[in-house]
Design a protein around this motif. Structure first.
Motif, PDB file in Angstrom:
ATOM      1  N   VAL A  71     -12.447 -10.160  -4.124  1.00  0.00           N
ATOM      2  CA  VAL A  71     -11.566  -9.917  -2.973  1.00  0.00           C
ATOM      3  C   VAL A  71     -11.488  -8.418  -2.666  1.00  0.00           C
ATOM      4  CG1 VAL A  71      -9.999 -11.892  -2.912  1.00  0.00           C
ATOM      5  CG2 VAL A  71      -9.624 -10.125  -4.583  1.00  0.00           C
ATOM      6  N   PRO A  72     -11.375  -8.050  -1.385  1.00  0.00           N
ATOM      7  CA  PRO A  72     -11.253  -6.631  -1.043  1.00  0.00           C
ATOM      8  C   PRO A  72      -9.822  -6.166  -1.292  1.00  0.00           C
ATOM      9  CG  PRO A  72     -11.229  -7.963   0.960  1.00  0.00           C
ATOM     10  CD  PRO A  72     -11.358  -8.924  -0.192  1.00  0.00           C
ATOM     11  N   ALA A  73      -9.520  -5.856  -2.545  1.00  0.00           N
ATOM     12  CA  ALA A  73      -8.127  -5.586  -2.907  1.00  0.00           C
ATOM     13  C   ALA A  73      -8.018  -4.747  -4.168  1.00  0.00           C
ATOM     14  CB  ALA A  73      -7.406  -6.922  -3.153  1.00  0.00           C
ATOM     15  N   PHE A  74      -6.847  -4.108  -4.315  1.00  0.00           N
ATOM     16  CA  PHE A  74      -6.475  -3.508  -5.600  1.00  0.00           C
ATOM     17  C   PHE A  74      -5.850  -4.612  -6.422  1.00  0.00           C
ATOM     18  CE2 PHE A  74      -6.319   0.449  -3.040  1.00  0.00           C
ATOM     19  CZ  PHE A  74      -7.151   1.226  -3.830  1.00  0.00           C
ATOM     20  N   LEU A  75      -6.376  -4.814  -7.631  1.00  0.00           N
ATOM     21  CA  LEU A  75      -5.854  -5.879  -8.478  1.00  0.00           C
ATOM     22  C   LEU A  75      -5.256  -5.317  -9.746  1.00  0.00           C
ATOM     23  CD1 LEU A  75      -8.935  -7.496  -7.501  1.00  0.00           C
ATOM     24  CD2 LEU A  75      -7.218  -9.174  -8.078  1.00  0.00           C
ATOM     25  N   ASP A  76      -4.255  -6.031 -10.228  1.00  0.00           N
ATOM     26  CA  ASP A  76      -3.686  -5.725 -11.525  1.00  0.00           C
ATOM     27  C   ASP A  76      -3.879  -6.994 -12.328  1.00  0.00           C
ATOM     28  OD1 ASP A  76      -2.396  -4.281 -13.397  1.00  0.00           O
ATOM     29  OD2 ASP A  76      -0.625  -3.845 -12.166  1.00  0.00           O
ATOM     30  N   GLY A  77      -4.886  -7.038 -13.161  1.00  0.00           N
ATOM     31  CA  GLY A  77      -5.233  -8.294 -13.816  1.00  0.00           C
ATOM     32  C   GLY A  77      -5.675  -9.287 -12.763  1.00  0.00           C
ATOM     33  N   ASP A  78      -4.990 -10.412 -12.663  1.00  0.00           N
ATOM     34  CA  ASP A  78      -5.352 -11.444 -11.685  1.00  0.00           C
ATOM     35  C   ASP A  78      -4.496 -11.386 -10.433  1.00  0.00           C
ATOM     36  OD1 ASP A  78      -7.272 -12.757 -13.378  1.00  0.00           O
ATOM     37  OD2 ASP A  78      -5.537 -13.381 -14.574  1.00  0.00           O
ATOM     38  N   VAL A  79      -3.607 -10.426 -10.383  1.00  0.00           N
ATOM     39  CA  VAL A  79      -2.681 -10.364  -9.248  1.00  0.00           C
ATOM     40  C   VAL A  79      -3.165  -9.331  -8.235  1.00  0.00           C
ATOM     41  CG1 VAL A  79      -0.293  -9.900  -8.553  1.00  0.00           C
ATOM     42  CG2 VAL A  79      -0.756 -11.019 -10.749  1.00  0.00           C
ATOM     43  N   ILE A  80      -3.258  -9.767  -6.978  1.00  0.00           N
ATOM     44  CA  ILE A  80      -3.604  -8.831  -5.917  1.00  0.00           C
ATOM     45  C   ILE A  80      -2.380  -7.971  -5.637  1.00  0.00           C
ATOM     46  CG2 ILE A  80      -4.079  -8.633  -3.445  1.00  0.00           C
ATOM     47  CD1 ILE A  80      -5.750 -11.104  -3.623  1.00  0.00           C
ATOM     48  N   ARG A  81      -2.489  -6.664  -5.885  1.00  0.00           N
ATOM     49  CA  ARG A  81      -1.368  -5.783  -5.567  1.00  0.00           C
ATOM     50  C   ARG A  81      -1.369  -5.472  -4.075  1.00  0.00           C
ATOM     51  NH1 ARG A  81       2.132  -7.182  -8.744  1.00  0.00           N
ATOM     52  NH2 ARG A  81       1.636  -6.882 -10.928  1.00  0.00           N
ATOM     53  N   GLU A  82      -2.543  -5.146  -3.578  1.00  0.00           N
ATOM     54  CA  GLU A  82      -2.618  -4.852  -2.154  1.00  0.00           C
ATOM     55  C   GLU A  82      -4.017  -5.142  -1.620  1.00  0.00           C
ATOM     56  OE1 GLU A  82      -1.400  -0.931  -1.018  1.00  0.00           O
ATOM     57  OE2 GLU A  82      -1.033  -1.639   1.014  1.00  0.00           O
ATOM     58  N   ALA A  83      -4.074  -5.973  -0.570  1.00  0.00           N
ATOM     59  CA  ALA A  83      -5.323  -6.225   0.132  1.00  0.00           C
ATOM     60  C   ALA A  83      -5.094  -5.836   1.580  1.00  0.00           C
ATOM     61  CB  ALA A  83      -5.720  -7.688   0.006  1.00  0.00           C
ATOM     62  N   VAL A  84      -5.374  -4.586   1.901  1.00  0.00           N
ATOM     63  CA  VAL A  84      -5.045  -4.031   3.214  1.00  0.00           C
ATOM     64  C   VAL A  84      -5.686  -4.843   4.342  1.00  0.00           C
ATOM     65  CG1 VAL A  84      -5.191  -1.972   4.669  1.00  0.00           C
ATOM     66  CG2 VAL A  84      -4.783  -1.733   2.220  1.00  0.00           C
ATOM     67  N   ASN A  85      -6.997  -5.164   4.181  1.00  0.00           N
ATOM     68  CA  ASN A  85      -7.708  -5.873   5.251  1.00  0.00           C
ATOM     69  C   ASN A  85      -7.264  -7.312   5.423  1.00  0.00           C
ATOM     70  OD1 ASN A  85      -9.227  -3.639   5.863  1.00  0.00           O
ATOM     71  ND2 ASN A  85     -10.821  -4.166   4.381  1.00  0.00           N
ATOM     72  N   LEU A  86      -6.636  -7.884   4.378  1.00  0.00           N
ATOM     73  CA  LEU A  86      -6.189  -9.272   4.468  1.00  0.00           C
ATOM     74  C   LEU A  86      -4.697  -9.350   4.774  1.00  0.00           C
ATOM     75  CD1 LEU A  86      -8.056 -10.665   1.301  1.00  0.00           C
ATOM     76  CD2 LEU A  86      -8.841 -10.744   3.655  1.00  0.00           C
ATOM     77  N   GLY A  87      -3.998  -8.213   4.597  1.00  0.00           N
ATOM     78  CA  GLY A  87      -2.556  -8.185   4.822  1.00  0.00           C
ATOM     79  C   GLY A  87      -1.780  -8.886   3.718  1.00  0.00           C
ATOM     80  N   TRP A  88      -2.351  -8.958   2.510  1.00  0.00           N
ATOM     81  CA  TRP A  88      -1.690  -9.642   1.397  1.00  0.00           C
ATOM     82  C   TRP A  88      -1.156  -8.621   0.400  1.00  0.00           C
ATOM     83  CZ3 TRP A  88      -6.141 -13.577  -0.071  1.00  0.00           C
ATOM     84  CH2 TRP A  88      -6.330 -14.459   1.003  1.00  0.00           C
ATOM     85  N   HIS A  89       0.032  -8.883  -0.133  1.00  0.00           N
ATOM     86  CA  HIS A  89       0.628  -8.008  -1.141  1.00  0.00           C
ATOM     87  C   HIS A  89       1.209  -8.846  -2.271  1.00  0.00           C
ATOM     88  CE1 HIS A  89       0.339  -4.797   1.838  1.00  0.00           C
ATOM     89  NE2 HIS A  89       0.770  -5.702   2.691  1.00  0.00           N
TER      90      HIS A  89
END
Ligand SMILES: [Zn+2]
Length: 310
Positions: A71-89
């Motif tokens: 995924v295009p995101a900053f991850l902490d383990g299995d949790v997406i902390r921030e995926a700017v392009n997807l708008g997910w936090h």
């Protein structure tokens, strides 16, 4: 036969494939991400499509041993902390996918996963330490050492796009100034081309909707367009020289949309790399173009699953 699903979630499309343990793609499919519908919705759609893929490949439910996801995101383990392009936090994506797919899941950053793919079956195959760089809208890298992704303490290893190479330079999306991404990404090429067009150095009728028209113009012999690619390649080579001075890799793989400029890009990359690194470092390295293209993500994702659940 042990098989794995490889999933590559992008801003616009999700690429999926089912692969065997040798990394051979048995079946693959792509569908629109539509991230605004939310990750629960995506998990449901993904579950349906992977099941169809499995049937298409003639596999039983038991044949599939796990799922890898990039995924295009900053991850902490299995949790997406921030995926700017997807708008997910703060999304526990692995949990959602395991509930929806009924298979064990591993999630990682897309650049890491694509790097793992190239290091396993692509241009980095056989390397002991591979630095796999993706140069697209942004710049990211996967560091693969002895076949395994190196993540650092909180998953931020390989963020070479945000390495400051020109202090006090242009403002980057990350809030810093003069990051490599502001000088060598597709966005940087487009911005520079538009600037040169506005001062009459590039044809008025050139539609600059991405890096591709710049590459085409350079290939047709336009010196200004070739200069834009040269500058980007120079900065990229500078950034890679610094990175390689820390990692001492044997292979650097350059992929992503900007790598479509091919040798036109690699020439200045190699020149700057030699100029800005010690001979012990650059003598050990081969800089190559990525070879898996759009499949790097699904191949690397399947490998991630195989390493965890094989
Ligand atoms: Zn930055």
């Amino acid at each position: 036969m042990r098989c794995y699903y490889g999933v590559d979630v992008g801003g616009t499309a999700v690429k999926t494939a089912v692969l065997n343990e040798d990394g051979v793609i048995i079946a693959k499919r792509e569908f629109p991400t539509e991230a605004e519908r939310g990750f629960e919705d995506l998990a449901q759609r993904l579950s349906r499509i992977l099941d169809e893929l499995r049937q298409e490949a003639g596999l039983t439910v038991e044949d599939v041993c796990g799922v890898g996801v990039g995924v295009p995101a900053f991850l902490d383990g299995d949790v997406i902390r921030e995926a700017v392009n997807l708008g997910w936090h703060n999304v526990p994506l692995r949990q959602y996918l395991e509930d929806a797919l009924h298979k064990p899941v591993r999630v990682d950053n897309d650049a890491n996963v694509a790097g793992l793919g190239e290091a396993w079956k692509g241009a980095g195959a056989g390397a002991r330490t591979a630095l796999c760089v993706t140069v697209g809208t942004g710049i990211g890298a996967g560091i693969v050492i002895d076949g395994k992704i190196y993540r650092g303490v909180n998953g931020s290893a390989g963020e070479i796009g945000h390495m400051v190479v020109r202090p006090g330079g242009r403002l980057c999306n990350c809030g810093n100034h003069g990051c490599l991404e502001t000088l060598a990404s597709a966005s940087a090429l487009v911005r520079e081309a538009k600037r040169l067009q506005s001062v009459g150095e590039l044809p008025d009728d050139l539609e600059i909707d991405g890096a591709q028209p710049i590459f085409a113009l350079a290939e047709a012999g336009n010196k200004v367009a070739a200069g834009i690619i040269w500058d980007a390649g120079h900065w990229l080579g500078y950034g890679l020289a610094s990175t390689a001075s820390v990692l001492n890799p044997d292979v650097i793989v350059v992929g992503g949309g900007v790598s479509k400029a091919g040798e036109e890009l690699l020439r200045p990359v190699r020149a700057a790399f030699v100029e800005y690194s010690a001979s012990r470092v650059h003598e050990a390295v081969e800089i190559r173009l990525a070879s898996l293209g759009n499949d790097a993500g699904v191949v690397g994702a399947a490998r991630l699953a195989a390493q965890a659940f094989g």
